[in-house]
Write a protein that holds these residues in place. Structure first.
Motif, PDB file in Angstrom:
ATOM      1  N   GLU A  42      44.311  81.010  61.837  1.00 45.00           N
ATOM      2  CA  GLU A  42      44.420  81.245  60.475  1.00 45.00           C
ATOM      3  C   GLU A  42      42.958  81.636  59.958  1.00 45.00           C
ATOM      4  OE1 GLU A  42      46.219  81.522  56.703  1.00 45.00           O
ATOM      5  OE2 GLU A  42      46.996  81.547  58.777  1.00 45.00           O
ATOM      6  N   PRO A  43      42.905  82.438  59.097  1.00 41.37           N
ATOM      7  CA  PRO A  43      41.571  82.958  58.595  1.00 41.37           C
ATOM      8  C   PRO A  43      41.056  81.748  57.661  1.00 41.37           C
ATOM      9  CG  PRO A  43      42.546  84.863  58.669  1.00 41.37           C
ATOM     10  CD  PRO A  43      43.576  83.629  58.916  1.00 41.37           C
ATOM     11  N   ALA A  44      39.711  81.142  57.836  1.00 44.67           N
ATOM     12  CA  ALA A  44      39.380  80.591  56.727  1.00 44.67           C
ATOM     13  C   ALA A  44      38.704  81.372  55.638  1.00 44.67           C
ATOM     14  CB  ALA A  44      38.362  79.333  57.232  1.00 44.67           C
ATOM     15  N   LEU A  45      38.257  82.355  55.988  1.00 44.73           N
ATOM     16  CA  LEU A  45      37.414  83.286  54.948  1.00 44.73           C
ATOM     17  C   LEU A  45      37.759  84.632  55.688  1.00 44.73           C
ATOM     18  CD1 LEU A  45      35.257  83.841  53.080  1.00 44.73           C
ATOM     19  CD2 LEU A  45      33.669  83.861  54.857  1.00 44.73           C
ATOM     20  N   ILE A  46      38.028  85.647  54.670  1.00 48.29           N
ATOM     21  CA  ILE A  46      37.716  87.166  55.003  1.00 48.29           C
ATOM     22  C   ILE A  46      36.884  88.104  54.106  1.00 48.29           C
ATOM     23  CG2 ILE A  46      39.113  89.261  54.626  1.00 48.29           C
ATOM     24  CD1 ILE A  46      41.543  87.662  55.796  1.00 48.29           C
ATOM     25  N   HIS A  47      35.983  88.815  54.676  1.00 52.42           N
ATOM     26  CA  HIS A  47      35.314  89.645  53.811  1.00 52.42           C
ATOM     27  C   HIS A  47      35.363  90.980  54.358  1.00 52.42           C
ATOM     28  CE1 HIS A  47      31.446  91.738  52.617  1.00 52.42           C
ATOM     29  NE2 HIS A  47      31.927  91.130  51.524  1.00 52.42           N
ATOM     30  N   GLU A  48      35.980  91.987  53.802  1.00 56.05           N
ATOM     31  CA  GLU A  48      36.098  93.268  54.338  1.00 56.05           C
ATOM     32  C   GLU A  48      35.119  94.006  53.537  1.00 56.05           C
ATOM     33  OE1 GLU A  48      39.735  94.578  55.730  1.00 56.05           O
ATOM     34  OE2 GLU A  48      40.091  95.738  54.144  1.00 56.05           O
ATOM     35  N   ASN A  49      34.205  95.053  54.367  1.00 57.12           N
ATOM     36  CA  ASN A  49      33.261  95.770  53.868  1.00 57.12           C
ATOM     37  C   ASN A  49      33.387  96.960  54.706  1.00 57.12           C
ATOM     38  OD1 ASN A  49      30.993  97.175  53.081  1.00 57.12           O
ATOM     39  ND2 ASN A  49      29.347  95.404  53.267  1.00 57.12           N
ATOM     40  N   ASN A  50      33.946  98.238  53.968  1.00 51.29           N
ATOM     41  CA  ASN A  50      34.291  99.384  54.632  1.00 51.29           C
ATOM     42  C   ASN A  50      33.021 100.454  54.851  1.00 51.29           C
ATOM     43  OD1 ASN A  50      37.002  98.845  55.785  1.00 51.29           O
ATOM     44  ND2 ASN A  50      37.534  99.034  53.640  1.00 51.29           N
TER      45      ASN A  50
END
Length: 287
Positions: free
Chosen positions: A104-112
């Motif tokens: 389970e993700p505790a944090l997601i940061h998407e930077n394309n």
């Protein structure tokens, strides 16, 4: 047992405990990587995967994260590599389901902005284990595996890029001349901040000045760029030590002047007297 012996024993026990924690963290990371390879290598949607970063360079340690490049087969690439936003605190449901296969993700940061053409980049910090994974998804049509990478699996014969080569000679000559002038400009600026006792600025720019020296030497010797882990300089806690560190850097540049002239075809400025004048102001301020 004397106080010194107790203190030494306490330090030894603390270091042993820390080492055990690091080893456990590394084992959890290795187990996660094994799960990822096992699951995805048997999934028709993903024909290939490799690791970059410290794994690709052969420089892993206990806290190295997993920089995974995952190739998405063409029939699935449009849905998996869809971009909801360029930068976001969340991802699309399709990718989220993929990431959740491994915790389970505790944090997601998407930077394309960090993604390859047509692909996506998502940082995931997994809950409980605190293991970070950089997930880069790449459409198979655009996939090229970097020469400096660690192959996990390849069912599609993805092409491999050639090794890095030095940049164009004329561009290198121009860059060396520019970096030489920039070094001396920032050396002069750094002295001002030594006088002002702005240790954060000074520490930052002593490191950058070391980097400029290294880049000039690299270009002169026609070596390709290579990532170097860690700091190039040591922390200098006093103004006197900072001034001396800067002075030594300037002396090193002085020793490179003839090579720079031969390589760039220009006579490089060498404002040692002016830098010493500024450093004398630092000595007066300190006294």
């Amino acid at each position: 047992v004397g106080m010194t012996s107790w203190s030494s024993l306490l330090v030894a026990l603390t270091l042993h405990k820390m080492k055990n924690h690091l080893e456990a963290y590394r084992q959890n990371r290795d187990a996660l990587l094994k799960r990822i390879v096992t699951e995805l290598s048997n999934d028709e949607r993903f024909p290939a995967a490799w690791l970059t970063g410290s794994y690709g360079r052969g420089e892993t340690d206990e806290v190295s994260d997993l920089d995974i490049r995952l190739v998405v087969a063409d029939p699935y690439s449009k849905s998996f590599c869809a971009r909801q936003e360029q930068i976001s605190h969340q991802t699309i449901p399709k990718r989220l389901a993929l990431f959740r296969m491994f915790g389970e993700p505790a944090l997601i940061h998407e930077n394309n902005n960090n993604a390859p053409d047509g692909g996506t980049f998502t940082f995931v910090l997994y809950s409980g284990s605190a293991l970070p994974v950089d997930w880069t998804l790449i459409p198979q049509a655009n996939a090229v595996r970097p020469f400096e990478s660690l192959l996990l699996f390849d069912k599609a014969n993805i092409p491999v890029s050639p090794p890095s080569e030095p940049e164009d000679l004329e561009q290198s000559r121009k860059s060396v001349a520019e970096q030489w002038a920039f070094f001396w400009m920032m050396a002069a600026v750094t002295v001002k901040y030594i006088i002002r006792a702005d240790d954060v600025f000074v520490t930052h720019w002593l490191e950058n000045l070391h980097g400029l020296v290294q880049e000039i030497e690299r270009r002169i010797h026609r070596k390709p760029w290579k990532y170097m882990r860690g700091s190039l300089t040591q922390l200098q806690p006093t103004r006197k030590q900072q001034a001396e560190a800067l002075r030594q850097l300037c002396k090193k540049m002085q020793g490179l002047a003839l090579e720079v002239e031969r390589f760039s075809g220009t006579v490089p400025a060498l404002p040692l007297t002016e830098i010493e004048t500024l450093l004398s102001l630092e000595e007066n301020a300190r006294n």
